[in-house]
Design a protein around this motif. Structure first.
Motif, PDB file in Angstrom:
ATOM      1  N   THR A 278     -10.195  11.610   4.751  1.00 20.37           N
ATOM      2  CA  THR A 278      -9.565  12.536   5.625  1.00 20.37           C
ATOM      3  C   THR A 278     -10.721  13.594   6.276  1.00 20.37           C
ATOM      4  O   THR A 278     -11.378  13.834   5.457  1.00 20.37           O
ATOM      5  CB  THR A 278      -8.746  13.552   4.869  1.00 20.37           C
ATOM      6  OG1 THR A 278      -7.625  12.560   4.231  1.00 20.37           O
ATOM      7  CG2 THR A 278      -8.096  14.704   5.695  1.00 20.37           C
ATOM      8  N   PRO A 279     -10.785  13.705   7.630  1.00 19.49           N
ATOM      9  CA  PRO A 279     -11.864  14.500   8.217  1.00 19.49           C
ATOM     10  C   PRO A 279     -11.800  15.938   7.546  1.00 19.49           C
ATOM     11  O   PRO A 279     -10.778  16.469   7.436  1.00 19.49           O
ATOM     12  CB  PRO A 279     -11.539  14.663   9.550  1.00 19.49           C
ATOM     13  CG  PRO A 279     -10.531  13.463   9.631  1.00 19.49           C
ATOM     14  CD  PRO A 279      -9.908  13.250   8.747  1.00 19.49           C
ATOM     15  N   ALA A 280     -13.009  16.251   7.113  1.00 18.39           N
ATOM     16  CA  ALA A 280     -13.187  17.760   6.628  1.00 18.39           C
ATOM     17  C   ALA A 280     -14.568  18.017   6.465  1.00 18.39           C
ATOM     18  O   ALA A 280     -15.643  17.070   6.615  1.00 18.39           O
ATOM     19  CB  ALA A 280     -12.817  17.626   4.984  1.00 18.39           C
TER      20      ALA A 280
ATOM     21  N   VAL B  69     -23.796  21.791   4.385  1.00 13.98           N
ATOM     22  CA  VAL B  69     -22.798  21.307   4.775  1.00 13.98           C
ATOM     23  C   VAL B  69     -22.716  20.070   5.137  1.00 13.98           C
ATOM     24  O   VAL B  69     -23.533  19.352   5.511  1.00 13.98           O
ATOM     25  CB  VAL B  69     -22.518  22.150   6.111  1.00 13.98           C
ATOM     26  CG1 VAL B  69     -21.125  21.946   6.899  1.00 13.98           C
ATOM     27  CG2 VAL B  69     -22.560  23.721   6.089  1.00 13.98           C
ATOM     28  N   THR B  70     -21.348  19.236   4.859  1.00 14.55           N
ATOM     29  CA  THR B  70     -21.215  17.949   5.012  1.00 14.55           C
ATOM     30  C   THR B  70     -19.993  17.494   5.616  1.00 14.55           C
ATOM     31  O   THR B  70     -18.748  18.138   5.582  1.00 14.55           O
ATOM     32  CB  THR B  70     -21.196  17.109   3.729  1.00 14.55           C
ATOM     33  OG1 THR B  70     -22.222  17.473   2.927  1.00 14.55           O
ATOM     34  CG2 THR B  70     -21.047  15.849   3.846  1.00 14.55           C
ATOM     35  N   ASP B  71     -20.134  16.815   6.927  1.00 16.51           N
ATOM     36  CA  ASP B  71     -18.899  16.256   7.428  1.00 16.51           C
ATOM     37  C   ASP B  71     -18.557  14.969   6.839  1.00 16.51           C
ATOM     38  O   ASP B  71     -19.427  13.984   6.695  1.00 16.51           O
ATOM     39  CB  ASP B  71     -19.436  15.944   8.823  1.00 16.51           C
ATOM     40  CG  ASP B  71     -18.188  15.412   9.996  1.00 16.51           C
ATOM     41  OD1 ASP B  71     -17.457  14.964   9.199  1.00 16.51           O
ATOM     42  OD2 ASP B  71     -18.347  15.600  11.075  1.00 16.51           O
TER      43      ASP B  71
ATOM     44  N   GLN C  70     -22.243   6.819   7.667  1.00 16.28           N
ATOM     45  CA  GLN C  70     -23.525   6.330   7.503  1.00 16.28           C
ATOM     46  C   GLN C  70     -23.611   5.534   6.004  1.00 16.28           C
ATOM     47  O   GLN C  70     -24.568   4.586   6.121  1.00 16.28           O
ATOM     48  CB  GLN C  70     -24.379   7.917   7.036  1.00 16.28           C
ATOM     49  CG  GLN C  70     -24.616   8.606   8.304  1.00 16.28           C
ATOM     50  CD  GLN C  70     -25.111   9.982   7.855  1.00 16.28           C
ATOM     51  OE1 GLN C  70     -25.040  10.356   6.874  1.00 16.28           O
ATOM     52  NE2 GLN C  70     -25.873  10.685   8.864  1.00 16.28           N
ATOM     53  N   VAL C  71     -22.815   5.917   5.262  1.00 16.13           N
ATOM     54  CA  VAL C  71     -22.819   4.716   4.106  1.00 16.13           C
ATOM     55  C   VAL C  71     -22.239   3.483   4.365  1.00 16.13           C
ATOM     56  O   VAL C  71     -22.826   2.519   3.958  1.00 16.13           O
ATOM     57  CB  VAL C  71     -21.917   5.620   2.926  1.00 16.13           C
ATOM     58  CG1 VAL C  71     -21.678   4.605   1.775  1.00 16.13           C
ATOM     59  CG2 VAL C  71     -22.526   6.838   2.433  1.00 16.13           C
ATOM     60  N   ALA C  72     -21.194   3.549   5.227  1.00 19.25           N
ATOM     61  CA  ALA C  72     -20.744   2.202   5.601  1.00 19.25           C
ATOM     62  C   ALA C  72     -21.571   1.281   6.427  1.00 19.25           C
ATOM     63  O   ALA C  72     -21.813   0.019   6.206  1.00 19.25           O
ATOM     64  CB  ALA C  72     -19.344   2.465   6.564  1.00 19.25           C
TER      65      ALA C  72
END
Length: 219
Positions: free
Chosen positions: A127-129, A138-140, A147-149
């Motif tokens: 879920t976008p957060a 701060v992390t999107d 990036q992990v994918a």
């Protein structure tokens, strides 16, 4: 062939989502991990349960997987048993899937011929957060997921390119965890022994002429 690395897979990163085994006759079954990472086997009859230790051996089958030999890529599949292999599939929650095809015995190496493939399917995005940790970073969540994918997809391509062209031989005891039948996973539930019933206390018989006091009244 000596320059080919025999260290095949060293513990896939990520939690296992499910395992699937298909025998050479086409019969198959699967183990699905619950939210706590515990494997469940469906279709158990009343009075049956899964052998957790066998499921654990299967789950660790790809840990430090090494080959004892590398076969000629042109080896006849009818000779290696890979014309009609058994198949073991391990899918991780991070989207990576390892497929192991297991052939027949390789008598000269006391093992079995195997072929490996690695693929990737991107999991559902979060879920976008926007989150901030205690250090103020701060992390999107969606950006971090992408990036992990991307890194996981590249890992799958790299591992597949390294493993897929070859036919390896793994030791029999290693191959056994890829070939477990459903029957090996099932056992009869053992009922606990019935609780022992205490014998009633013996009552003594008063001797001749002995006066026995009356029992105390109950409150």
């Amino acid at each position: 062939q000596d320059w080919i690395s025999r260290n095949l897979v060293n513990g896939p990163r990520g939690e296992l989502e499910y395992l699937m085994v298909q025998a050479t006759n086409g019969a198959s079954y699967g183990l699905l991990a619950d939210t706590a990472g515990v494997f469940r086997l469906s279709g158990l009859a009343a009075g049956q349960e899964m052998k957790a230790e066998v499921a654990g051996s299967m789950a660790g089958a790809l840990q430090n997987l090494s080959a004892v030999n590398v076969l000629d890529p042109k080896a006849d599949p009818a000779t290696t048993g890979l014309a009609h292999p058994a198949t073991f599939v391990a899918k991780l929650k991070n989207g990576l899937t390892y497929t192991v095809k297991v052939g027949g015995p390789a008598a000269s190496d006391n093992g079995r011929a195997v072929q490996l493939a690695v693929s990737y399917e991107k999991p559902e995005p979060p879920t976008p957060a926007i989150t901030t940790n205690t250090a103020g970073v701060v992390t999107d969540t969606v950006k971090a997921f992408e990036q992990v994918a991307e890194a996981q997809a590249k890992q799958a391509q790299t591992e597949h390119a390294r493993l897929a062209p070859w036919t390896f031989v793994v030791a029999d005891y290693v191959a056994a965890n890829f070939l477990r039948t459903r029957e090996e996973l099932v056992q009869v539930v053992t009922s606990p022994p019935p609780a022992a019933v205490a014998a009633p206390a013996e009552q003594s018989t008063p001797a001749a002429g002995e006066v026995v006091p009356p029992a105390a009244p109950q409150p």
